[in-house]
Design a protein around this motif. Structure first.
Motif, PDB file in Angstrom:
ATOM      1  N   ALA A 150       0.870  -1.183   0.000  1.00 35.98           N
ATOM      2  CA  ALA A 150       0.000   0.000   0.000  1.00 35.98           C
ATOM      3  C   ALA A 150       0.901   1.226   0.000  1.00 35.98           C
ATOM      4  O   ALA A 150       1.923   1.257  -0.705  1.00 35.98           O
ATOM      5  CB  ALA A 150      -0.916  -0.056   1.217  1.00 35.98           C
ATOM      6  N   ILE A 174      -5.677  -1.380   1.310  1.00 36.26           N
ATOM      7  CA  ILE A 174      -5.746  -1.667   2.759  1.00 36.26           C
ATOM      8  C   ILE A 174      -7.114  -2.266   3.098  1.00 36.26           C
ATOM      9  O   ILE A 174      -7.218  -3.238   3.863  1.00 36.26           O
ATOM     10  CB  ILE A 174      -5.458  -0.382   3.568  1.00 36.26           C
ATOM     11  N   THR A 220      -7.308  -5.807   1.928  1.00 31.16           N
ATOM     12  CA  THR A 220      -6.459  -6.635   2.800  1.00 31.16           C
ATOM     13  C   THR A 220      -7.271  -7.158   3.985  1.00 31.16           C
ATOM     14  O   THR A 220      -7.201  -8.337   4.352  1.00 31.16           O
ATOM     15  CB  THR A 220      -5.262  -5.781   3.298  1.00 31.16           C
ATOM     16  N   ARG A 221      -8.058  -6.263   4.577  1.00 33.30           N
ATOM     17  CA  ARG A 221      -8.855  -6.668   5.752  1.00 33.30           C
ATOM     18  C   ARG A 221      -9.916  -7.693   5.384  1.00 33.30           C
ATOM     19  O   ARG A 221     -10.151  -8.657   6.119  1.00 33.30           O
ATOM     20  CB  ARG A 221      -9.507  -5.435   6.367  1.00 33.30           C
ATOM     21  N   ALA A 258      -1.047  -5.640   4.804  1.00 31.14           N
ATOM     22  CA  ALA A 258      -0.584  -4.577   3.911  1.00 31.14           C
ATOM     23  C   ALA A 258       0.715  -4.010   4.460  1.00 31.14           C
ATOM     24  O   ALA A 258       0.887  -3.889   5.676  1.00 31.14           O
ATOM     25  CB  ALA A 258      -1.645  -3.482   3.806  1.00 31.14           C
ATOM     26  N   ALA A 262       2.868  -0.599   4.146  1.00 34.45           N
ATOM     27  CA  ALA A 262       2.691   0.779   3.663  1.00 34.45           C
ATOM     28  C   ALA A 262       3.994   1.570   3.814  1.00 34.45           C
ATOM     29  O   ALA A 262       4.251   2.159   4.867  1.00 34.45           O
ATOM     30  CB  ALA A 262       1.558   1.453   4.436  1.00 34.45           C
ATOM     31  N   THR A 295      -1.917  -3.356   8.765  1.00 32.93           N
ATOM     32  CA  THR A 295      -1.135  -2.504   7.865  1.00 32.93           C
ATOM     33  C   THR A 295       0.114  -2.069   8.609  1.00 32.93           C
ATOM     34  O   THR A 295       0.020  -1.435   9.666  1.00 32.93           O
ATOM     35  CB  THR A 295      -1.948  -1.263   7.443  1.00 32.93           C
TER      36      THR A 295
END
Ligand code: NAD
Length: 254
Positions: free
Chosen positions: A147, A169, A172-173, A188, A190, A244
């Motif tokens: 991300a 993001i 991803t969840r 993720a 970042a 993340t």
């Protein structure tokens, strides 16, 4: 005791591996013993990554892919299945990033907006979908979606890119919840601003860019980011999913 950082026996596929962070992920995963598969739309850059890896004694498999094209993703999944019997780790790193114009949100061209969403959002979905069976079969699969810390800083004049990484993001969840039953973890990563060729091409003073706002008073080199990916791929993070991990030298605290 088994070294949890040793990825020997794990097969890792990295998209966007023709340059920058993707190339660095390939190097670093190879260094910790993983079998590395690299893919990108840029054939020349991909061939260069392949030979750079071979120069340091790393055998690897490279295949062209366009992550926006479901057929191309499926073809890659089939070759990987045939040659390696599947993957354990998928690093969704391919994206449209540095070449993108910065403009006020009122002024974006619709075609550019759609292209960014096609590569950065739909591309991640297509790759996860194409490799879902292999990752579930791994027994300890890990997806790492690259991300960007811009999601948290709200980088101005770049709304298409920032929105696309926000979607990464969010996806991803969702995937973490949907795949957890098969012990596939989805996280993720970042990064903050990172010194890749692409970054030097798009920011004039890349080394100094925004460092006054960072706790660590410098911008990231690629090897400041790769360790986080190895952590997320390895058993060290075996109970971490849906998260993340921001790696930005402390530019913003969230
Ligand atoms: N460099 C940074 O400052 C920074 C910061 C935060 C996040 N990121 C993210 O890290 C990742 C890598 O960034 P980078 O700096 O190495 O950029 P980069 O532009 O060098 O790498 C992106 C790669 O994706 C590939 N790609 C683009 N479209 C594709 C497609 N349709 N199919 C397959 N491959 C495709 C490109 O050919 C390229 O090799 C990106 O996801 C980027 O958004 C970068």
């Amino acid at each position: 005791m088994v070294d949890p950082l040793n990825l020997k026996g794990k097969t890792v596929l990295i998209t966007g591996a023709a340059a920058g962070l993707g190339r660095a992920f390939a190097h670093h995963f190879a260094r910790v013993g993983a079998t590395v598969i690299i893919a990108d739309i840029n054939e020349g850059g991909l061939a260069e990554t392949k030979s750079l890896l071979e120069d340091i004694g790393v055998t690897n498999f490279a295949q062209n892919v366009d992550v926006t094209d479901a057929k191309s993703c499926r073809a890659l999944a089939q070759s990987v299945q045939d040659r390696f019997g599947g993957i354990d780790v998928l690093v969704n790193n391919a994206a449209l990033y540095a070449g993108l114009d910065r403009r006020a949100f009122e002024e974006f061209d619709e075609d550019v907006w759609d292209k960014v969403m096609a590569v950065n959002v739909k591309g991640v979905w297509q790759m996860c979908r194409a490799f879902s069976t292999q990752l579930r079969a791994s027994g300890a699969g890990s997806i790492i979606n690259v991300a960007s810390a811009t999601v948290f800083s709200g980088s101005p004049q770049w709304m298409h890119y920032v929105a696309s990484k926000g979607a990464v993001i969010a996806m991803t969840r969702v995937m973490a919840k949907e795949m957890g039953g098969d012990n596939v973890r989805v996280n993720a990563l970042a990064p903050g601003f990172t010194l890749t060729d692409a970054s030097f091409g798009h920011i004039e003073d890349a080394r100094g860019y925004g460092v006054d706002r960072a706790a660590l008073k410098r911008n990231a080199d690629v090897d400041d980011i790769t360790g986080a990916a190895i952590y997320l791929a390895s058993d060290l993070s075996k109970f971490t999913t849906g998260q993340t991990l921001v790696v930005d030298g402390g530019k913003q605290f969230i």
